[in-house]
Design an enzyme around this catalytic site. Structure first.
Site, short mmCIF file in Angstrom:
data_model
loop_
_atom_site.label_atom_id
_atom_site.label_comp_id
_atom_site.label_asym_id
_atom_site.label_seq_id
_atom_site.Cartn_x
_atom_site.Cartn_y
_atom_site.Cartn_z
N LYS A 190 -1.29 5.85 4.30
CA LYS A 190 -2.05 4.78 3.83
C LYS A 190 -2.62 3.74 4.97
O LYS A 190 -3.54 2.93 4.63
CB LYS A 190 -1.62 4.06 2.79
CG LYS A 190 -1.46 4.74 1.24
CD LYS A 190 -1.08 3.65 0.36
CE LYS A 190 -1.15 4.41 -1.11
NZ LYS A 190 -0.98 3.52 -2.34
N LYS A 218 -1.20 1.38 6.03
CA LYS A 218 -0.69 0.03 5.83
C LYS A 218 0.72 -0.29 5.44
O LYS A 218 1.36 0.85 4.79
CB LYS A 218 -1.75 -0.48 4.69
CG LYS A 218 -1.65 -0.07 3.29
CD LYS A 218 -2.50 -0.67 2.18
CE LYS A 218 -2.21 0.06 0.95
NZ LYS A 218 -3.15 -0.75 0.00
#
Length: 143
Positions: free
Chosen positions: A48, A50
């Site tokens: 992702k 993140k």
């Protein structure tokens, strides 16, 4: 007696919300023992790009405290076939937003060959961790 003996689901479970609770509750309604795999921070970062807001150890504790959950494990990769082999579950529960995804199409085929079902639950479209993060970010930004 419930339809399945051993159920499995996985997720990030960041900014825990009603959609998370719904999938866990519905999953437990279908199995005697529910295993929940919580993605590590490193795994989330890898796909992702993140880092979760809530650290992995805290997300594990949150999920562990849910009455519908019988067992919590760390998810260090997204290989559901390896998870099936390790945990020997007979059903995997997943949100309907994954239905038709190439990753799950192949997984379903392999699961089917091994007598493992995949049960899709309706995605909670009006609530998501991504949406919550966007709202919190907007609130935190000065005008």
């Amino acid at each position: 007696m419930k339809k399945y003996k051993l159920g499995y689901t996985s997720g990030v479970f960041d900014l825990f919300h009603i959609g998370h609770l719904n999938i866990l509750k519905k999953a437990k309604e279908h199995c005697d023992h529910l295993i929940v795999a919580v993605s590590t921070d490193e795994l989330v970062q890898s796909y992702k790009n993140k880092t979760p807001v809530i650290p992995h150890v805290e997300r594990m504790e949150i999920v562990k405290s849910i009455t519908f959950v019988d067992e919590v494990v760390a998810q260090t990769n997204r290989d559901k076939v390896a998870a099936m082999e390790k945990h020997q579950f007979d059903v995997m529960f997943v949100g309907s937003d994954w239905k038709g995804n190439a990753l799950f199409n192949e997984t379903e085929r392999i699961f089917n060959e091994n007598g493992v079902d995949v049960v899709y639950f309706p995605y909670t479209s009006n609530t998501s961790s991504t949406l919550l993060t966007q709202v919190l970010t907007k609130i935190a930004q000065p005008n």
